[in-house]
Design a protein around this motif. Sequence first.
Motif, short mmCIF file in Angstrom:
data_model
loop_
_atom_site.label_atom_id
_atom_site.label_comp_id
_atom_site.label_asym_id
_atom_site.label_seq_id
_atom_site.Cartn_x
_atom_site.Cartn_y
_atom_site.Cartn_z
N ILE A 271 0.84 -1.20 0.00
CA ILE A 271 0.00 0.00 0.00
C ILE A 271 0.88 1.26 0.00
O ILE A 271 0.62 2.22 -0.73
N ARG A 272 1.93 1.23 0.81
CA ARG A 272 2.85 2.38 0.84
C ARG A 272 3.54 2.56 -0.52
O ARG A 272 3.69 3.69 -1.01
N GLU A 273 3.97 1.45 -1.14
CA GLU A 273 4.63 1.54 -2.43
C GLU A 273 3.68 2.06 -3.50
O GLU A 273 4.08 2.81 -4.40
N ASN A 274 2.41 1.67 -3.41
CA ASN A 274 1.41 2.20 -4.33
C ASN A 274 1.27 3.72 -4.17
O ASN A 274 1.18 4.46 -5.16
N PHE A 275 1.24 4.18 -2.94
CA PHE A 275 1.18 5.63 -2.69
C PHE A 275 2.41 6.33 -3.27
O PHE A 275 2.33 7.46 -3.74
N ARG A 276 3.57 5.67 -3.19
CA ARG A 276 4.78 6.30 -3.71
C ARG A 276 4.77 6.36 -5.23
O ARG A 276 4.96 7.43 -5.83
N ILE A 277 4.52 5.22 -5.86
CA ILE A 277 4.72 5.14 -7.31
C ILE A 277 3.58 5.81 -8.09
O ILE A 277 3.81 6.38 -9.15
N THR A 278 2.36 5.75 -7.56
CA THR A 278 1.23 6.38 -8.26
C THR A 278 0.34 7.12 -7.27
O THR A 278 -0.80 6.72 -7.01
N PRO A 279 0.82 8.23 -6.71
CA PRO A 279 -0.05 9.03 -5.85
C PRO A 279 -1.19 9.60 -6.68
O PRO A 279 -0.96 10.06 -7.80
N VAL A 280 -2.41 9.55 -6.18
CA VAL A 280 -3.53 10.00 -7.02
C VAL A 280 -3.80 11.50 -6.89
O VAL A 280 -4.32 12.12 -7.83
N MET A 283 -2.18 17.16 -8.07
CA MET A 283 -2.14 18.59 -8.38
C MET A 283 -1.11 19.29 -7.50
O MET A 283 -0.98 18.99 -6.31
N PRO A 284 -0.31 20.20 -8.08
CA PRO A 284 0.62 20.98 -7.26
C PRO A 284 -0.17 21.91 -6.33
O PRO A 284 -1.03 22.67 -6.80
N LEU A 285 0.08 21.82 -5.04
CA LEU A 285 -0.68 22.59 -4.05
C LEU A 285 0.06 23.90 -3.77
O LEU A 285 1.04 23.93 -3.02
N VAL A 310 5.08 21.99 -5.00
CA VAL A 310 5.84 20.77 -5.24
C VAL A 310 4.92 19.78 -5.94
O VAL A 310 3.78 19.58 -5.51
N CYS A 311 5.39 19.15 -7.01
CA CYS A 311 4.64 18.09 -7.67
C CYS A 311 5.02 16.77 -7.00
O CYS A 311 6.18 16.32 -7.12
N ASN A 312 4.07 16.15 -6.29
CA ASN A 312 4.43 14.96 -5.52
C ASN A 312 4.86 13.80 -6.42
O ASN A 312 5.74 13.01 -6.07
N HIS A 313 4.24 13.67 -7.60
CA HIS A 313 4.63 12.57 -8.50
C HIS A 313 6.10 12.72 -8.89
O HIS A 313 6.84 11.72 -8.93
N ALA A 314 6.53 13.94 -9.17
CA ALA A 314 7.93 14.16 -9.55
C ALA A 314 8.85 13.80 -8.39
O ALA A 314 9.88 13.13 -8.58
N PHE A 315 8.49 14.23 -7.19
CA PHE A 315 9.34 13.90 -6.03
C PHE A 315 9.36 12.40 -5.77
O PHE A 315 10.40 11.81 -5.46
N HIS A 316 8.20 11.74 -5.87
CA HIS A 316 8.11 10.30 -5.61
C HIS A 316 8.90 9.48 -6.62
O HIS A 316 9.10 8.28 -6.42
N HIS A 317 9.32 10.12 -7.73
CA HIS A 317 10.09 9.42 -8.75
C HIS A 317 11.47 10.03 -8.93
O HIS A 317 12.12 9.82 -9.96
N TYR A 345 8.32 11.60 4.06
CA TYR A 345 8.37 12.62 3.02
C TYR A 345 7.35 12.38 1.90
O TYR A 345 7.19 13.24 1.03
N LEU A 346 6.71 11.22 1.91
CA LEU A 346 5.71 10.96 0.87
C LEU A 346 4.57 11.97 0.99
O LEU A 346 4.12 12.28 2.10
N MET A 347 4.09 12.43 -0.15
CA MET A 347 3.12 13.53 -0.15
C MET A 347 1.77 13.13 -0.74
O MET A 347 1.08 13.95 -1.32
N HIS A 348 1.39 11.86 -0.62
CA HIS A 348 0.14 11.41 -1.23
C HIS A 348 -1.08 11.99 -0.54
O HIS A 348 -2.15 12.07 -1.14
#
Length: 425
Positions: A271-280, A283-285, A310-317, A345-348
Amino acid sequence: MPKTEFYDAYGAAHPNVFGMRDEALHSIRRRHMSHSFSISYVREMEQYLDLNIDILRKKIARFSSRNEVFDLKKVLHYYTIDVLGELAFSQSFGVQIADDESLVPPVVPHSLLAAATGAWPAQTQTLKRWLPKIPIRGLQNLFRGRAACARLASECVQRRIAALQDVKDEGMETLQRNDILTNLILAKHPDTGERLTQADLETEAFGFIIAGTHTTSATVSLLFYHLLHAPDIMARCATEIDENLPPLTAGQSSYSVADVETSLPYLRQCIRENFRITPVFTMPLARRVTAPEGVAISGRHIPHGTSIAVCNHAFHHDPAVWGPDHNTFDPTRWDNPETAARARYLMHFGLGGRQCIGKTVALSNIYKLSSTLLKEFDFELVDLNERLEVQMGAFRGRIPDLVSVGISDLAQPLMVKARQKRKVE
């Protein structure tokens, strides 16, 4: 760094707890809502999650008995909508039983409209005022979707206020469910004793519908996407569940949140890895630099008044953080203590004081759904070519096709077959 006008795009008529830029008002509103999104509240209301999981299990069991192909993404979405109705409004929307797409709140048009108009914070209010007047069909459809969600929120509030008034007249207040909306209706300002206005209630109800229906279902769909494309990982999850949790009894629809969280460490890592690789929530907040001298970030000067995010998808990758295999769904990466320490640090769900208030409710739903479905069913992809690619390892390191309206989701249906491991009564 306070929130910018970007958030003004996300309310209905008034700002809700997500879009509220006044920090003092936000603190009070969040306090009003804190119990309704706590783990103790989830446990109070867990029976209603179980009721809807039972409907979902029986639906998948029927697909299984007929060897029928179905869209797992769709059935998970329908489940999530009904659970939102139960938790927020004491009333399911009935989408699962009716299996009727027209009952699904049109949250995607609102989310797309908000993401677009909020992307230019300095002009958000101007865009909100003038865009509805432009006679472009696609644009008008977005506004119609938003209006439909606002009407639904208003209906839910009016119905709940009327129900509370009826039981008050009959002296039966103690028999009422303490759903999220009811707790808000009864809440009082800590200093003045005032209650929220109907407009305030409707804008929060609007927020529940938008935030509660799309994000959780998209997250679970993506989790199952990753598991289906890594059968060895899915098998290990199922084995862990079999070894650590007893079979569900005839009167038991799902496992409790407490049982799953304490007994299934590998599923938690998935579940954590799913949040990291594909946070849903991608949108940049946006936040605004308010220091007169600006700020320095990684050696770059950002001047006063700038809107930054910060774009969380960019950071998570970021390969500098997660390694060269950052595109690979690998739950075992969290076995490494150095990697595990980065989980904070995950931002999902966002980070800090404005982190998503619904985090606990969403996680509880995800844990219950994934553990129960993996215990009861074996799932497989139906596309033969896709299955062959999976066997050859072609999906390792491949991000699924996504579509985003500020909230990402699988671009295509998730077509599967299910094999029931034991009969669902």
